[in-house]
Design an enzyme around this catalytic site. Structure first.
Site, PDB file in Angstrom:
ATOM      1  N   GLY A 108      32.174  67.221  38.478  1.00 44.99           N
ATOM      2  CA  GLY A 108      32.490  68.521  38.956  1.00 44.99           C
ATOM      3  C   GLY A 108      31.236  69.400  39.325  1.00 44.99           C
ATOM      4  N   ASP A 157      32.618  74.662  47.916  1.00 42.60           N
ATOM      5  CA  ASP A 157      31.299  73.681  47.706  1.00 42.60           C
ATOM      6  C   ASP A 157      30.704  73.251  48.911  1.00 42.60           C
ATOM      7  OD1 ASP A 157      32.699  73.581  44.968  1.00 42.60           O
ATOM      8  OD2 ASP A 157      33.759  71.780  45.651  1.00 42.60           O
ATOM      9  N   TYR A 205      45.257  70.007  40.626  1.00 45.19           N
ATOM     10  CA  TYR A 205      44.520  71.021  41.890  1.00 45.19           C
ATOM     11  C   TYR A 205      45.549  71.344  42.806  1.00 45.19           C
ATOM     12  CZ  TYR A 205      40.961  72.718  44.888  1.00 45.19           C
ATOM     13  OH  TYR A 205      40.379  73.707  45.748  1.00 45.19           O
TER      14      TYR A 205
END
Ligand code: GLA
Length: 322
Positions: A108, A157, A205
């Site tokens: 993660g 990200d 997700y």
């Protein structure tokens, strides 16, 4: 041949989870651990990429079109980036390189986004002009991630890793991709604790992304929605999901305001509220992560703690009085 070195860090998200794919606000920051690619350009139209753990390289054509078929799987992120850079106008004539990292994989902390951006920077260093700016590279990396993993991730990200500055938080508006670097008070430390290995591939997700699309069909863009809009949603589960996203966007705004006014107690409260919302309304936590957060909160000096990133495992993050 001159050898080139490119690197990219991992990231931890301080607050603003599951808001990026509806154009909301996020506040991640880059961490010290990073992925490094060393190598040289070649002209034979072939990419050879080895890793410190697997010296036998993955080999594929520089004009690859199906990165999702490459083995070993980690090399798909490299191949995906080679493809996306080419489609964005930065052709690759081949390279011979190796990758190493001190980022834990599947924890993660965005090891895959770090590999994509490190690859993009490596290609940028060996390519003839024209090339991509940081935001374009982050968008190429997001497309590479979609293709390589099948996970419909947002931009947080890749963009944080592409533009983040050490020691400062990166406020991103995921609608217009504007970025603001925000200083952290000297009086706090950030702790990141690994809880459990996880993958977002085949996880819930994608279900959360789909739920947000359904919500937006009813009430319009979640980034503009208010708690009053939630009431008009047809089912209780969608109401909870929407409540998380709307309240999380507000927590990011409040967190930035608290950073700017040095209100560290408020920072802690907002982080812990964010965890509660992710656990109960968005249901992306699990008992092990809830326990890790509860344990951190009992430690002296800890002001707040939450799961960070996609969830279903991974890491928790806490802020502590220094
Ligand atoms: C993963 C995704 C990001 C974001 C987070 C949750 O890290 O890659 O785009 O959606 O989960 O905030």
């Amino acid at each position: 041949m001159t050898s080139v070195r490119a690197f990219a860090p991992g990231r931890v998200n301080l607050i603003g989870d599951h808001t990026d794919y509806t154009g909301g606000l996020v506040l991640p920051m880059v961490i010290e651990r990073r992925t490094v690619i060393d190598g040289t350009a070649t002209n034979d139209g072939v990419v050879r990429i080895a890793s410190a753990d697997e010296p036998e390289p993955a080999v594929f054509a520089a004009d690859i079109d199906d990165p999702e078929t490459i083995e070993p799987r980690w090399a798909r992120y490299v191949a995906g980036m080679v493809r996306e850079m080419r489609l964005a106008g930065v052709p690759v004539s081949g390279f011979d390189a190796s990758v190493s990292t001190d980022l834990p994989i599947g924890a993660g902390l965005s090891s895959s986004a770090a590999l994509e951006i490190a690859t993009g920077r490596f290609i940028r260093s060996i390519a003839a002009e024209p090339t991509l700016d940081d935001v374009e590279m982050a968008l190429a990396a997001q497309r590479a991630e979609h293709r390589a993993s099948g996970v419909p991730c947002g931009i947080m990200d890749q963009l944080c890793i592409a533009v983040g500055q050490p020691g400062r938080a990166t406020l991103i508006d995921c609608h217009d991709l504007s970025v603001r670097h925000v200083a952290l008070p000297d009086s706090i430390d950030i702790d990141v604790k690994f809880v459990a290995q996880r993958t977002l591939v085949g996880s819930e997700y994608s279900d959360r992304v789909a739920a947000c699309r359904t919500i937006e069909q009813h009430i319009g863009p979640l980034r503009l929605a208010s708690m009053d809009d939630v009431e008009s949603l047809p089912d209780p589960r969608l109401k909870r999901r929407a409540r998380h996203v709307i309240s999380e966007n507000q927590r990011v705004r409040d967190f930035v305001a608290a950073l700017e006014s040095n209100d560290v107690d408020e920072l802690g409260r907002l982080m812990t509220d964010s965890h509660r919302s992710l656990a109960s309304d968005y249901e992306t936590s699990n008992p092990t992560m809830d326990q890790a957060v509860a344990e951190l909160l009992r430690r002296p000096g800890v002001l707040g703690a939450r799961m960070t990133g996609g969830g279903f495992g991974g890491c928790v993050v806490a802020i502590r009085r220094r």
